[in-house]
Scaffold this motif. Structure first.
Motif, PDB file in Angstrom:
ATOM      1  N   ARG A 199      48.625 -59.358 -60.520  1.00  5.84           N
ATOM      2  CA  ARG A 199      48.307 -58.300 -59.232  1.00  5.84           C
ATOM      3  C   ARG A 199      47.893 -59.258 -58.206  1.00  5.84           C
ATOM      4  N   VAL A 200      48.661 -59.089 -56.876  1.00  2.00           N
ATOM      5  CA  VAL A 200      48.249 -59.829 -55.882  1.00  2.00           C
ATOM      6  C   VAL A 200      47.853 -59.016 -54.827  1.00  2.00           C
ATOM      7  N   ASN A 201      48.070 -57.573 -54.828  1.00  5.17           N
ATOM      8  CA  ASN A 201      47.369 -56.734 -53.821  1.00  5.17           C
ATOM      9  C   ASN A 201      47.507 -55.466 -54.616  1.00  5.17           C
ATOM     10  N   ARG A 202      47.184 -54.401 -53.657  1.00  7.40           N
ATOM     11  CA  ARG A 202      47.039 -52.928 -54.406  1.00  7.40           C
ATOM     12  C   ARG A 202      48.465 -52.713 -54.761  1.00  7.40           C
ATOM     13  N   SER A 203      49.569 -52.910 -54.103  1.00  8.89           N
ATOM     14  CA  SER A 203      50.937 -52.530 -54.359  1.00  8.89           C
ATOM     15  C   SER A 203      51.995 -53.254 -54.966  1.00  8.89           C
ATOM     16  N   PHE A 204      51.513 -54.834 -55.489  1.00 11.43           N
ATOM     17  CA  PHE A 204      52.346 -55.629 -56.026  1.00 11.43           C
ATOM     18  C   PHE A 204      51.865 -56.564 -57.265  1.00 11.43           C
ATOM     19  N   ILE A 205      52.834 -56.612 -57.973  1.00 12.87           N
ATOM     20  CA  ILE A 205      52.314 -57.241 -59.203  1.00 12.87           C
ATOM     21  C   ILE A 205      53.657 -58.303 -59.316  1.00 12.87           C
ATOM     22  N   VAL A 206      53.500 -59.668 -59.302  1.00 14.78           N
ATOM     23  CA  VAL A 206      54.615 -60.846 -59.484  1.00 14.78           C
ATOM     24  C   VAL A 206      54.600 -61.425 -60.475  1.00 14.78           C
ATOM     25  N   ASN A 207      55.838 -61.912 -60.986  1.00 19.32           N
ATOM     26  CA  ASN A 207      56.090 -62.915 -62.059  1.00 19.32           C
ATOM     27  C   ASN A 207      55.721 -64.072 -61.635  1.00 19.32           C
ATOM     28  N   GLN A 218      49.943 -65.859 -48.729  1.00 17.98           N
ATOM     29  CA  GLN A 218      51.268 -65.236 -48.818  1.00 17.98           C
ATOM     30  C   GLN A 218      52.043 -65.720 -49.986  1.00 17.98           C
ATOM     31  N   ILE A 219      52.918 -65.116 -50.892  1.00 12.67           N
ATOM     32  CA  ILE A 219      53.832 -65.633 -51.683  1.00 12.67           C
ATOM     33  C   ILE A 219      55.237 -65.362 -51.351  1.00 12.67           C
ATOM     34  N   ARG A 226      58.938 -61.874 -49.633  1.00 14.06           N
ATOM     35  CA  ARG A 226      57.592 -62.474 -49.364  1.00 14.06           C
ATOM     36  C   ARG A 226      56.640 -61.418 -49.602  1.00 14.06           C
ATOM     37  N   VAL A 227      55.657 -61.698 -50.165  1.00 20.65           N
ATOM     38  CA  VAL A 227      54.512 -60.785 -50.463  1.00 20.65           C
ATOM     39  C   VAL A 227      53.134 -61.286 -50.106  1.00 20.65           C
ATOM     40  N   PRO A 228      52.311 -60.429 -49.312  1.00 18.50           N
ATOM     41  CA  PRO A 228      51.003 -60.762 -48.963  1.00 18.50           C
ATOM     42  C   PRO A 228      50.059 -60.803 -50.336  1.00 18.50           C
ATOM     43  N   ARG A 234      42.412 -62.973 -53.901  1.00 17.02           N
ATOM     44  CA  ARG A 234      42.789 -64.361 -53.410  1.00 17.02           C
ATOM     45  C   ARG A 234      42.267 -65.359 -54.239  1.00 17.02           C
ATOM     46  N   SER A 235      40.876 -65.206 -54.742  1.00 24.22           N
ATOM     47  CA  SER A 235      40.412 -66.328 -55.459  1.00 24.22           C
ATOM     48  C   SER A 235      41.026 -66.176 -57.016  1.00 24.22           C
ATOM     49  N   VAL A 236      41.211 -65.000 -57.655  1.00 28.54           N
ATOM     50  CA  VAL A 236      41.909 -64.959 -58.905  1.00 28.54           C
ATOM     51  C   VAL A 236      43.337 -65.489 -58.836  1.00 28.54           C
ATOM     52  N   VAL A 237      44.030 -64.892 -57.610  1.00 30.78           N
ATOM     53  CA  VAL A 237      45.478 -65.252 -57.821  1.00 30.78           C
ATOM     54  C   VAL A 237      45.649 -66.909 -57.471  1.00 30.78           C
ATOM     55  N   SER A 238      44.935 -67.580 -56.747  1.00 36.45           N
ATOM     56  CA  SER A 238      44.952 -68.918 -56.585  1.00 36.45           C
ATOM     57  C   SER A 238      44.688 -69.782 -57.672  1.00 36.45           C
ATOM     58  N   SER A 239      43.962 -69.209 -58.724  1.00 35.37           N
ATOM     59  CA  SER A 239      43.312 -70.031 -59.679  1.00 35.37           C
ATOM     60  C   SER A 239      44.619 -70.005 -60.723  1.00 35.37           C
TER      61      SER A 239
END
Length: 245
Positions: A199-207, A218-219, A226-228, A234-239
């Motif tokens: 989960r990268v924000n409240r609205s998006f999950i990415v593979n 941004q991804i 492109r997904v913000p 951010r800390s969880v996503v970056s790791s």
């Protein structure tokens, strides 16, 4: 009511064993039936005890946890993988683990992983009765059955590029089409293999396997979308993403 689960703990680190045993003791519907410190001992205990759930350390001597898992005879049990190294998370999807826990495992994260096992079991037990939800045709095959309108569509998890929440609907982007399903994104998130999806924000999950690049804020997906990344994610996503790219 949650199913009672008989657990086999497989970990060669005494401190990690102690921490996980403490966590297990705090959860009423879990029972520890055995503890193994290496792969050979784990195989022997697995064959004699026939546990429902493996708490499986990946960094085992001589044979790693995923190799051990592939060597087990018979029907595979539910598996929660554990490791001190995030890079092992993505191989977990290929080995059908329910969740991946990074050491040191907090109690709250442990409880969430156990809850995910119960949700998978419930989804399999209810079969197609809950028509508005994706079901785990896929808990062990990497497939989800997605209800689109009156039809059920089988989708391979690895084919999902991203998922967007739209109130009580989700939009699922695939390489060749987009599905819209009447369900909450939080319900679908619980059925997705955690090592592969984030989960990268409240609205998006990415593979994460389909990310082209990211600057942490941004991804860009391989599809060009492109997904913000939300501030709180951010800390969880970056790791997680560092291990995937």
């Amino acid at each position: 009511m949650n199913t009672h689960l008989r657990c086999l703990l497989i970990d060669d680190e005494p401190l990690a064993q102690e921490l996980l045993l403490d966590h297990i003791a705090e959860v009423s519907n879990l029972e520890i039936v055995g503890v193994a410190s290496n792969a050979l001992q784990a195989i022997e205990l697995y064959q004699s005890l026939k546990p429902d759930l493996l708490l499986l350390d990946i960094n085992l001597p001589r044979m790693n946890g995923y190799e051990l898992l592939r060597s087990l005879p018979g029907k595979a049990p539910w598996v929660i993988a554990v490791s001190g190294y995030q890079e092992f998370a993505f191989e977990g999807f290929e080995n059908n683990v329910v969740d991946f826990l990074l050491k040191p495992v907090t109690f709250s994260r442990f409880v969430r992983a156990i809850a995910k096992v119960h949700e998978r079991i419930q989804a399999l037990d209810t079969g197609g009765a809950t028509a508005s939800l994706a079901t785990t045709v896929g808990a062990v095959s990497g497939q989800l059955a997605i209800k689109e309108g009156k039809n059920m569509v089988n989708v391979a998890c690895q084919d999902i590029i991203l998922i967007e929440a739209m109130s009580d609907y989700v939009k699922i982007t695939l390489p060749d089409r987009t599905l819209v399903s009447h369900q909450r994104v939080s319900a679908l998130e619980k059925l997705l293999p955690a090592p592969l999806f984030v989960r990268v924000n409240r609205s998006f999950i990415v593979n994460t396997a389909r990310i082209r690049q990211t600057d942490g804020q941004q991804i860009e997906m391989q599809s060009g979308q492109r997904v913000p990344v939300g501030t709180t994610y951010r800390s969880v996503v970056s790791s997680i993403i560092r291990g995937a790219l």
